[in-house]
Design a protein around this motif. Structure first.
Motif, PDB file in Angstrom:
ATOM      1  N   ALA A   1      95.098  34.776  19.290  1.00 27.17           N
ATOM      2  CA  ALA A   1      94.988  35.243  17.904  1.00 27.17           C
ATOM      3  C   ALA A   1      94.661  34.084  16.965  1.00 27.17           C
ATOM      4  N   ARG A   2      95.213  32.914  17.250  1.00 27.03           N
ATOM      5  CA  ARG A   2      94.930  31.747  16.405  1.00 27.03           C
ATOM      6  C   ARG A   2      93.469  31.329  16.476  1.00 27.03           C
ATOM      7  N   GLU A   3      92.811  31.662  17.597  1.00 27.18           N
ATOM      8  CA  GLU A   3      91.413  31.277  17.757  1.00 27.18           C
ATOM      9  C   GLU A   3      90.478  32.079  16.853  1.00 27.18           C
ATOM     10  N   GLN A   4      90.953  33.194  16.329  1.00 30.82           N
ATOM     11  CA  GLN A   4      90.117  34.014  15.460  1.00 30.82           C
ATOM     12  C   GLN A   4      89.909  33.308  14.128  1.00 30.82           C
ATOM     13  N   PRO A   5      88.669  33.134  13.702  1.00 29.94           N
ATOM     14  CA  PRO A   5      88.411  32.410  12.457  1.00 29.94           C
ATOM     15  C   PRO A   5      88.849  33.205  11.225  1.00 29.94           C
ATOM     16  N   SER A   6      89.250  32.448  10.198  1.00 27.85           N
ATOM     17  CA  SER A   6      89.555  33.020   8.873  1.00 27.85           C
ATOM     18  C   SER A   6      90.652  34.073   8.929  1.00 27.85           C
ATOM     19  N   ARG A   7      91.656  33.868   9.766  1.00 29.86           N
ATOM     20  CA  ARG A   7      92.766  34.823   9.821  1.00 29.86           C
ATOM     21  C   ARG A   7      93.970  34.217   9.118  1.00 29.86           C
ATOM     22  N   SER A   8      94.635  35.032   8.320  1.00 30.58           N
ATOM     23  CA  SER A   8      95.866  34.587   7.675  1.00 30.58           C
ATOM     24  C   SER A   8      96.999  34.562   8.699  1.00 30.58           C
ATOM     25  N   LEU A   9      98.100  33.927   8.322  1.00 32.04           N
ATOM     26  CA  LEU A   9      99.255  33.876   9.221  1.00 32.04           C
ATOM     27  C   LEU A   9      99.777  35.282   9.501  1.00 32.04           C
ATOM     28  N   ALA A  10      99.818  36.103   8.475  1.00 25.75           N
ATOM     29  CA  ALA A  10     100.309  37.476   8.655  1.00 25.75           C
ATOM     30  C   ALA A  10      99.421  38.261   9.613  1.00 25.75           C
ATOM     31  N   ALA A  11      98.095  38.097   9.458  1.00 32.81           N
ATOM     32  CA  ALA A  11      97.173  38.805  10.344  1.00 32.81           C
ATOM     33  C   ALA A  11      97.291  38.300  11.777  1.00 32.81           C
ATOM     34  N   THR A  12      97.479  36.991  11.925  1.00 36.20           N
ATOM     35  CA  THR A  12      97.644  36.403  13.258  1.00 36.20           C
ATOM     36  C   THR A  12      98.889  36.951  13.939  1.00 36.20           C
ATOM     37  N   LEU A  13     100.011  36.987  13.203  1.00 32.52           N
ATOM     38  CA  LEU A  13     101.256  37.483  13.777  1.00 32.52           C
ATOM     39  C   LEU A  13     101.164  38.975  14.095  1.00 32.52           C
ATOM     40  N   ALA A  14     100.480  39.719  13.225  1.00 30.87           N
ATOM     41  CA  ALA A  14     100.332  41.156  13.465  1.00 30.87           C
ATOM     42  C   ALA A  14      99.506  41.418  14.720  1.00 30.87           C
ATOM     43  N   GLN A  15      98.401  40.684  14.887  1.00 33.17           N
ATOM     44  CA  GLN A  15      97.579  40.864  16.074  1.00 33.17           C
ATOM     45  C   GLN A  15      98.332  40.449  17.328  1.00 33.17           C
ATOM     46  N   THR A  16      99.098  39.359  17.235  1.00 33.62           N
ATOM     47  CA  THR A  16      99.879  38.904  18.389  1.00 33.62           C
ATOM     48  C   THR A  16     100.899  39.960  18.801  1.00 33.62           C
ATOM     49  N   ALA A  17     101.612  40.512  17.811  1.00 35.71           N
ATOM     50  CA  ALA A  17     102.618  41.528  18.114  1.00 35.71           C
ATOM     51  C   ALA A  17     101.975  42.758  18.745  1.00 35.71           C
ATOM     52  N   ARG A  18     100.841  43.193  18.193  1.00 37.19           N
ATOM     53  CA  ARG A  18     100.161  44.379  18.722  1.00 37.19           C
ATOM     54  C   ARG A  18      99.670  44.136  20.153  1.00 37.19           C
ATOM     55  N   ASN A  19      99.025  42.987  20.387  1.00 40.59           N
ATOM     56  CA  ASN A  19      98.481  42.699  21.722  1.00 40.59           C
ATOM     57  C   ASN A  19      99.575  42.425  22.743  1.00 40.59           C
ATOM     58  N   THR A  20     100.728  41.958  22.253  1.00 34.56           N
ATOM     59  CA  THR A  20     101.837  41.689  23.172  1.00 34.56           C
ATOM     60  C   THR A  20     102.502  42.986  23.623  1.00 34.56           C
TER      61      THR A  20
END
Length: 322
Positions: A151-170
Motif C-alpha cells: 500500500a505504501r508503494e502506491q503514489p500520492s496516497r495519504s496515511l489514512a488511505a494507506t491504512l484503509a487499503q492495508t486493512a481491506r487487503n489484509t
C-alpha cells in the motif's frame, strides 16, 4: 535421530524430487504450472484447511503460557528480520518473504514425525497444540506487513488511505478471511455440518502433497538461483538462531522445563516450511531463492536436529517419549 524421522525426511525430498522431475519433463504442460499449483493452494486448499482448523479450535483448553513461550520469540525474530531487510529491499514484498523464510517451520511433514518419534504421545499433543495456531499467527502477521508495504508503494496516497487499503487487503485475503470465517463459526458454538466438515477435510488433506510437489516444480522452473548465498543466512537463522531464541525465552523468560521446553525448542529448530514458497509465489518475490532455501534447510536439518536434541538431553532433560 531415529530411522523413522530420517525416513520421513527422505520421503519429503523424494516428493520434492518427483515435482522436479515433472517440471523438467513438462509433464504438466508448458506455461507456468508452479504458479497454477501455488494459486490452487493459496486460494482453495489452504483456506479450506484454515476454516476447518479455526472452526474446530477449542480456545478454552489452549495453554496460553506455553503458546506465548513459543510465539513471542518466533514473532520477535520475524519482525527483526523484516526490519533488517526493509532498507535493503529491491521490491515491496521482499522483506516479508525473507521474514517468512527465516521464521516459518515445517511443523507438519517434519514436525509431527519428530514429536511422535522422540517425545511420544504427550509430546505430540503439545506439538499439535502449537501447530493449531502456527500458520494462523505467522501468516496473519506477515500478510499485514506485506500488504502495508504494498500500500505504501502506491503514489500520492495519504496515511489514512494507506491504512484503509492495508486493512481491506489484509482482511479480504485468502489466508486471513478463512480465519475470520472459522473463528466466527467457532464463536457460535455450533459444530460444522457433517458434509461441510468432510468437504473441508478433503480439500485440506491436499495441502501437504501439493506443497511438496510445488517445491520441486519451482526448483525445475526457476533453477538454482545464482544469488542463493543471500538466502543461506536465513537458513542458518531458521535452523540455529530461532531455536536458540525459543530456548532462552521459554526457559528463562517463561520458566518452562522438561518435555514442554524440549518440544517447542525442536519446533523452532524445524526446517523451512512450504508455506514460505506459497507466500513468495503469491507476491511474486524471490520464488527461486525461497525454493532453494527450503530444500537446503531440509537437507541441513539432518545434521542440526541431532545437535539440538543432544543439547536438550544434556542440559534440559525430559522424561517420557518414544
Amino acid at each position: 535421530m531415529s530411522f523413522a524421522i530420517v525416513a520421513k525426511l527422505l520421503a519429503i525430498l523424494a516428493a520434492v524430487g518427483l515435482g522436479w522431475a515433472a517440471g523438467r519433463s513438462k509433464l504438466l504442460g508448458e506455461g507456468d504450472p508452479a504458479r497454477v499449483l501455488a494459486n490452487a493452494a493459496f486460494y482453495l486448499f489452504v483456506p479450506a484447511l484454515l476454516v476447518r482448523t479455526t472452526a474446530r479450535l477449542d480456545t478454552h483448553a489452549l495453554p496460553w503460557s506455553l503458546l506465548a513461550a513459543f510465539f513471542v520469540p518466533v514473532l520477535g525474530l520475524i519482525l527483526l528480520v523484516y526490519l533488517w531487510q526493509r532498507p535493503r529491499r529491491t521490491s515491496a514484498a521482499e522483506p516479508s518473504v525473507k521474514a517468512i523464510t527465516a521464521g516459518f517451520g515445517n511443523t507438519l511433514q517434519v514436525g509431527i514425525p519428530l514429536a511422535a518419534g522422540v517425545f511420544g504421545e504427550t509430546g505430540l499433543a503439545i506439538h499439535i497444540t502449537v501447530v493449531s495456531l502456527h500458520a494462523l499467527v505467522l501468516l496473519i502477521l506477515l500478510t499485514l506487513l506485506v500488504e502495508l508495504d504494498l500500500a505504501r508503494e502506491q503514489p500520492s496516497r495519504s496515511l489514512a488511505a494507506t491504512l484503509a487499503q492495508t486493512a481491506r487487503n489484509t482482511v479480504i485475503h485468502p489466508v486471513v478471511l478463512p480465519v475470520v470465517v472459522g473463528l466466527s463459526w467457532n464463536a457460535t458454538g455450533w459444530p460444522l455440518p457433517a458434509v461441510l466438515d468432510e468437504a473441508l477435510q478433503t480439500l485440506g488433506t491436499a495441502v501437504v502433497p501439493l506443497c511438496l510437489t510445488l517445491i520441486g516444480l519451482s526448483l525445475a522452473q526457476y533453477g538454482w538461483p545464482s544469488a542463493w548465498r543471500g538466502m543461506l543466512g536465513l537458513v542458518l537463522v531458521k535452523l540455529l538462531v530461532q531455536p536458540a531464541l525459543v530456548l532462552v525465552c521459554a526457559h528463562w523468560g517463561f520458566g518452562l522445563t522438561g518435555l514442554p521446553l524440549a518440544v517447542i525448542v525442536m519446533m523452532g529448530a524445524l526446517p523451512i516450511g512450504s508455506n514460505a514458497l506459497i507466500f513468495a509465489q503469491r507476491y511474486r518475490s524471490l520464488e527461486a531463492e525461497t525454493t532453494a532455501a527450503t530444500v537446503l534447510s531440509t537437507v541441513a536439518y539432518v545434521a542440526t536436529a541431532p545437535l539440538w536434541l543432544a543439547l536438550l538431553a544434556r542440559y534440559f532433560p525430559w522424561s517420557g517419549g518414544a
